[in-house]
Motif scaffolding. Structure first.
Motif, PDB file in Angstrom:
ATOM      1  N   UNK A   1       0.894  -1.277  -0.132  1.00 24.70           N
ATOM      2  CA  UNK A   1       0.649   0.001   0.303  1.00 24.70           C
ATOM      3  C   UNK A   1       1.360   0.988  -0.046  1.00 24.70           C
ATOM      4  N   UNK A   2       0.701   2.311  -0.941  1.00 26.14           N
ATOM      5  CA  UNK A   2       1.413   3.414  -1.557  1.00 26.14           C
ATOM      6  C   UNK A   2       1.006   4.998  -0.270  1.00 26.14           C
ATOM      7  N   UNK A   3       1.647   5.446   0.730  1.00 25.62           N
ATOM      8  CA  UNK A   3       1.589   6.182   1.287  1.00 25.62           C
ATOM      9  C   UNK A   3       0.921   7.412   0.601  1.00 25.62           C
ATOM     10  N   UNK A   4       1.869   8.057  -0.528  1.00 31.40           N
ATOM     11  CA  UNK A   4       1.452   8.318  -1.494  1.00 31.40           C
ATOM     12  C   UNK A   4       0.354   9.330  -2.185  1.00 31.40           C
ATOM     13  N   UNK A   5       0.155   7.414  -2.664  1.00 31.99           N
ATOM     14  CA  UNK A   5      -1.874   7.599  -3.483  1.00 31.99           C
ATOM     15  C   UNK A   5      -2.688   7.857  -2.239  1.00 31.99           C
ATOM     16  N   UNK A   6      -2.254   6.670  -1.378  1.00 28.15           N
ATOM     17  CA  UNK A   6      -3.819   7.085  -0.442  1.00 28.15           C
ATOM     18  C   UNK A   6      -3.661   8.535   0.067  1.00 28.15           C
ATOM     19  N   UNK A   7      -3.037   9.264   0.618  1.00 22.07           N
ATOM     20  CA  UNK A   7      -2.759  10.789   0.346  1.00 22.07           C
ATOM     21  C   UNK A   7      -3.740  11.095   0.073  1.00 22.07           C
ATOM     22  N   UNK A   8      -3.155  11.388  -1.482  1.00 19.61           N
ATOM     23  CA  UNK A   8      -3.728  12.063  -2.497  1.00 19.61           C
ATOM     24  C   UNK A   8      -5.785  11.923  -2.512  1.00 19.61           C
ATOM     25  N   UNK A   9      -5.812  10.177  -2.970  1.00 19.54           N
ATOM     26  CA  UNK A   9      -7.017  10.000  -3.096  1.00 19.54           C
ATOM     27  C   UNK A   9      -8.069   9.947  -1.833  1.00 19.54           C
ATOM     28  N   UNK A  10      -7.423   9.895   0.103  1.00 18.26           N
ATOM     29  CA  UNK A  10      -8.471  10.594   0.645  1.00 18.26           C
ATOM     30  C   UNK A  10      -8.499  11.634   0.412  1.00 18.26           C
ATOM     31  N   UNK A  11      -7.281  12.873   0.412  1.00 22.65           N
ATOM     32  CA  UNK A  11      -8.275  14.251   0.104  1.00 22.65           C
ATOM     33  C   UNK A  11      -8.829  15.172  -0.483  1.00 22.65           C
ATOM     34  N   UNK A  12      -9.021  13.936  -1.829  1.00 22.20           N
ATOM     35  CA  UNK A  12      -9.725  14.289  -2.778  1.00 22.20           C
ATOM     36  C   UNK A  12     -10.631  13.957  -2.814  1.00 22.20           C
ATOM     37  N   UNK A  13     -11.205  12.952  -1.877  1.00 24.25           N
ATOM     38  CA  UNK A  13     -12.830  12.907  -1.388  1.00 24.25           C
ATOM     39  C   UNK A  13     -13.030  13.058   0.146  1.00 24.25           C
ATOM     40  N   UNK A  14     -12.193  13.735   0.202  1.00 25.86           N
ATOM     41  CA  UNK A  14     -12.572  14.457   1.987  1.00 25.86           C
ATOM     42  C   UNK A  14     -12.725  13.870   3.074  1.00 25.86           C
ATOM     43  N   UNK A  15     -12.014  12.547   2.424  1.00 24.59           N
ATOM     44  CA  UNK A  15     -11.914  11.250   3.988  1.00 24.59           C
ATOM     45  C   UNK A  15     -10.799  11.752   4.628  1.00 24.59           C
ATOM     46  N   UNK A  16     -10.863  10.822   5.681  1.00 25.09           N
ATOM     47  CA  UNK A  16     -10.145  10.676   6.434  1.00 25.09           C
ATOM     48  C   UNK A  16      -8.813   9.424   6.467  1.00 25.09           C
TER      49      UNK A  16
ATOM     50  N   UNK B   1      -6.943   7.493   7.740  1.00 27.95           N
ATOM     51  CA  UNK B   1      -7.134   6.043   8.649  1.00 27.95           C
ATOM     52  C   UNK B   1      -8.451   5.746   7.511  1.00 27.95           C
ATOM     53  N   UNK B   2      -9.362   6.413   7.704  1.00 24.07           N
ATOM     54  CA  UNK B   2     -10.363   5.504   6.637  1.00 24.07           C
ATOM     55  C   UNK B   2     -10.210   5.261   5.779  1.00 24.07           C
ATOM     56  N   UNK B   3      -9.969   5.222   5.134  1.00 21.51           N
ATOM     57  CA  UNK B   3      -9.350   5.439   4.090  1.00 21.51           C
ATOM     58  C   UNK B   3      -8.389   4.278   3.572  1.00 21.51           C
ATOM     59  N   UNK B   4      -7.203   3.357   4.381  1.00 23.38           N
ATOM     60  CA  UNK B   4      -6.741   3.301   4.631  1.00 23.38           C
ATOM     61  C   UNK B   4      -6.794   1.982   5.140  1.00 23.38           C
ATOM     62  N   UNK B   5      -8.062   1.765   6.259  1.00 24.07           N
ATOM     63  CA  UNK B   5      -8.368   1.009   6.419  1.00 24.07           C
ATOM     64  C   UNK B   5      -9.509   0.533   5.466  1.00 24.07           C
TER      65      UNK B   5
END
Length: 177
Positions: free
Chosen positions: A100-115, A117-121
């Protein structure tokens, strides 16, 4: 459950409780004895996951999550339930590896206004389902997999993740093309 977590990127912090909870939730939901299972999780960055994506999928771009099941469990029929994994001669069930990639997860979570931790879960649940033979290539398989994700995440107190990823053409694929 034996969760072998490798942190290649320190931005992940202590991912073990979150990942362990997500892995255990999937196994519990599917009725698989967690104490018999082994899973490896690599928490990395976009550079590393792009290398892995190139090597294993022929796509030299970063993605959010990749998985490598230890056994082929998928159903031959579209929308069919995969077979349950069997213990090996030691009594353990090696399920496979997830990255799992931190960078992509962080971008995606921010893009949808999601936390984050929730996105990574969600992505750990998604990767675990891949290890257990679920996929989203065929339509009925995707419906089955997404339904399971929604149920499992709901039990963890998280909202339907596909509502946040929906666009004019419906939900988008979690693994970037």
């Amino acid at each position: 459950m034996d969760l072998d977590l490798t942190l290649e990127d320190t931005r992940w912090g202590d991912l073990s409780p979150l990942a362990g909870r997500a892995v255990a939730a999937v196994l519990d939901h599917l009725g698989i004895a967690a104490d018999m299972c082994e899973v490896s999780l690599l928490a990395c960055d976009d550079v590393r996951i792009a290398e892995l994506n190139a090597a294993f999928r022929g796509k030299a771009t970063p993605t959010n999550v990749l998985s490598w099941p230890s056994a082929e469990l998928a159903s031959a029929s579209d929308g069919g339930t995969p077979v349950l994994p069997e213990p090996d001669f030691t009594g353990e069930i090696a399920l496979g590896d997830i990255a799992i990639s931190y960078d992509t997860c962080a971008r995606e979570a921010e893009a949808v206004g999601k936390g984050m931790r929730d996105h990574v879960t969600h992505l750990v649940v998604h990767g675990m389902l891949h290890l257990l033979g679920y996929d989203h290539v065929r339509d009925a398989d995707a419906t089955l997999m997404e339904g399971l994700e929604i149920e499992i995440l709901g039990k963890l107190g998280l909202d339907n993740p596909y509502n946040e990823f929906a666009g004019p053409d419906g939900p988008r694929d979690l693994e970037q093309e």
